[in-house]
Design a protein around this motif. Structure first.
Motif, PDB file in Angstrom:
ATOM      1  N   ARG A  65     -15.620   0.444  -3.452  1.00 57.49           N
ATOM      2  CA  ARG A  65     -14.265   0.451  -2.315  1.00 57.49           C
ATOM      3  C   ARG A  65     -14.812   1.214  -0.921  1.00 57.49           C
ATOM      4  O   ARG A  65     -15.463   2.317  -1.643  1.00 57.49           O
ATOM      5  CB  ARG A  65     -13.149   1.657  -3.620  1.00 57.49           C
ATOM      6  CG  ARG A  65     -13.621   0.240  -4.428  1.00 57.49           C
ATOM      7  CD  ARG A  65     -12.024   0.834  -5.032  1.00 57.49           C
ATOM      8  NE  ARG A  65     -11.225   0.151  -6.259  1.00 57.49           N
ATOM      9  CZ  ARG A  65     -10.398  -0.658  -6.327  1.00 57.49           C
ATOM     10  NH1 ARG A  65      -9.859  -0.780  -4.567  1.00 57.49           N
ATOM     11  NH2 ARG A  65      -9.894  -0.937  -6.823  1.00 57.49           N
ATOM     12  N   LEU A  91      -7.694   2.103   6.919  1.00 53.84           N
ATOM     13  CA  LEU A  91      -7.436   1.047   5.960  1.00 53.84           C
ATOM     14  C   LEU A  91      -8.496   1.189   4.343  1.00 53.84           C
ATOM     15  O   LEU A  91      -9.675   1.579   4.823  1.00 53.84           O
ATOM     16  CB  LEU A  91      -8.218  -0.380   5.924  1.00 53.84           C
ATOM     17  CG  LEU A  91      -7.010  -1.149   6.986  1.00 53.84           C
ATOM     18  CD1 LEU A  91      -7.683  -2.938   7.319  1.00 53.84           C
ATOM     19  CD2 LEU A  91      -5.788  -1.422   6.267  1.00 53.84           C
ATOM     20  N   VAL A 134     -10.187  -0.862   1.194  1.00 48.65           N
ATOM     21  CA  VAL A 134     -10.637  -2.291   1.046  1.00 48.65           C
ATOM     22  C   VAL A 134     -11.391  -2.585  -0.329  1.00 48.65           C
ATOM     23  O   VAL A 134     -11.859  -1.243  -0.052  1.00 48.65           O
ATOM     24  CB  VAL A 134     -10.845  -3.096   2.632  1.00 48.65           C
ATOM     25  CG1 VAL A 134     -10.069  -2.696   3.394  1.00 48.65           C
ATOM     26  CG2 VAL A 134     -12.210  -1.963   2.672  1.00 48.65           C
ATOM     27  N   THR A 171     -11.628  -7.029   1.227  1.00 48.47           N
ATOM     28  CA  THR A 171     -10.509  -7.370   0.939  1.00 48.47           C
ATOM     29  C   THR A 171      -9.284  -5.613   0.814  1.00 48.47           C
ATOM     30  O   THR A 171      -9.745  -5.480  -0.544  1.00 48.47           O
ATOM     31  CB  THR A 171     -10.087  -8.119  -0.209  1.00 48.47           C
ATOM     32  OG1 THR A 171     -10.734  -9.546  -0.055  1.00 48.47           O
ATOM     33  CG2 THR A 171      -8.914  -8.780  -0.480  1.00 48.47           C
ATOM     34  N   LYS A 172      -8.668  -5.873   0.937  1.00 44.37           N
ATOM     35  CA  LYS A 172      -7.302  -4.415   0.390  1.00 44.37           C
ATOM     36  C   LYS A 172      -6.183  -5.694  -0.162  1.00 44.37           C
ATOM     37  O   LYS A 172      -5.400  -6.324  -0.042  1.00 44.37           O
ATOM     38  CB  LYS A 172      -6.181  -4.976   2.118  1.00 44.37           C
ATOM     39  CG  LYS A 172      -5.150  -3.306   1.926  1.00 44.37           C
ATOM     40  CD  LYS A 172      -5.689  -2.514   1.208  1.00 44.37           C
ATOM     41  CE  LYS A 172      -4.475  -1.174   0.656  1.00 44.37           C
ATOM     42  NZ  LYS A 172      -4.962  -0.015   0.171  1.00 44.37           N
ATOM     43  N   SER A 207      -2.994 -10.023  -1.812  1.00 43.86           N
ATOM     44  CA  SER A 207      -4.019  -9.585  -0.817  1.00 43.86           C
ATOM     45  C   SER A 207      -3.560  -9.614   0.262  1.00 43.86           C
ATOM     46  O   SER A 207      -2.669 -10.240   0.799  1.00 43.86           O
ATOM     47  CB  SER A 207      -5.439 -11.098  -0.394  1.00 43.86           C
ATOM     48  OG  SER A 207      -5.908 -10.220   1.075  1.00 43.86           O
ATOM     49  N   GLN A 214      -7.416 -10.095   4.058  1.00 49.08           N
ATOM     50  CA  GLN A 214      -9.137 -10.307   3.830  1.00 49.08           C
ATOM     51  C   GLN A 214      -9.594 -10.606   5.139  1.00 49.08           C
ATOM     52  O   GLN A 214      -9.379 -11.675   6.052  1.00 49.08           O
ATOM     53  CB  GLN A 214      -8.951 -11.744   2.226  1.00 49.08           C
ATOM     54  CG  GLN A 214      -9.882 -11.371   1.954  1.00 49.08           C
ATOM     55  CD  GLN A 214     -10.004 -13.222   1.008  1.00 49.08           C
ATOM     56  OE1 GLN A 214      -9.779 -14.180   1.520  1.00 49.08           O
ATOM     57  NE2 GLN A 214     -10.447 -12.862  -0.076  1.00 49.08           N
TER      58      GLN A 214
END
Length: 209
Positions: free
Chosen positions: A92, A109, A111, A124-125, A131, A134
């Motif tokens: 992460r 962010l 992610v 990706t979040k 999602s 991405q």
């Protein structure tokens, strides 16, 4: 917020028109594809190494800087792995940058790395399995370096995405003005790689077992 001081810019930043950009919509998602100009002397193996070694320092303009701050010497603020261990799938990340050095264009962010190898790097979040954003980076070897194509997908086709998350992604993570600023920023940061990554990779390859 206070931005870190800009780092010396030792090379011209790639202009927006150096890449091919296409944007489309699909089931309340936004899909952006960026075909970057070729990266000279950069190989897919270098890119795979880079996406697992962004944290750390490097020499730049006669002094030592965090690598992330050199990657985009104007916009990048911080890049932190928030899970312990070797960086790779499952790691992460907390990424912060001010697009165009504009605090109103702050991108902040959290992610997760989903894939990283000599063919692609995908982050990706996700929220509750859907999602929100991405970012897929694809690498292909060429005779003199590599071809690099980015796919940014905002939103998901899940029920949660269509009912709620896609609207949040478009209004908060990437409203139109921020998406436009990000496209320019991303073309600049990917283009910057050919200016420092080959030497950085060789330096560490000579020293790592």
């Amino acid at each position: 917020m206070d931005l870190p001081a800009p780092r010396p810019v030792l090379w011209p930043l790639r202009p927006l028109d150096s890449a091919g950009v296409s944007t489309s919509s699909d089931e309340s998602r936004t899909l952006v594809t960026i075909a970057h100009a070729p990266l000279e002397q950069v190989t897919p193996e270098m890119l795979a190494w880079w996406f697992t070694h962004i944290p750390g320092d490097m020499r730049h303009a006669g002094t030592t800087w965090p690598r992330y701050l050199v990657w985009h010497p104007l916009d990048h603020i911080s890049y932190e792995a928030t899970t312990p261990g070797v960086i790779g799938p499952g790691t992460r990340l907390h990424i912060t940058e001010a697009l165009g050095r504009d605090p109103s264009m702050l991108l902040d962010l959290e992610v997760m790395i989903e894939t990283v190898d000599s063919q692609s790097a995908v982050i990706t979040k996700r929220i509750l399995g859907s999602s929100l954003v991405q970012l897929e980076n694809e690498f292909t070897r060429t005779n003199s370096g590599c071809r690099y194509v980015t796919h940014l997908t905002i939103g998901d086709t899940t029920t949660l995405g269509r009912l709620f998350l896609n609207r949040t992604a478009h209004q908060r993570a990437f409203p139109p003005a921020k998406l436009t600023a990000w496209i320019r920023h991303h073309i600049e940061e990917i283009g910057n790689l050919e200016n420092f990554l080959p030497d950085l990779y060789r330096y560490h390859s000579d020293r790592e077992p």
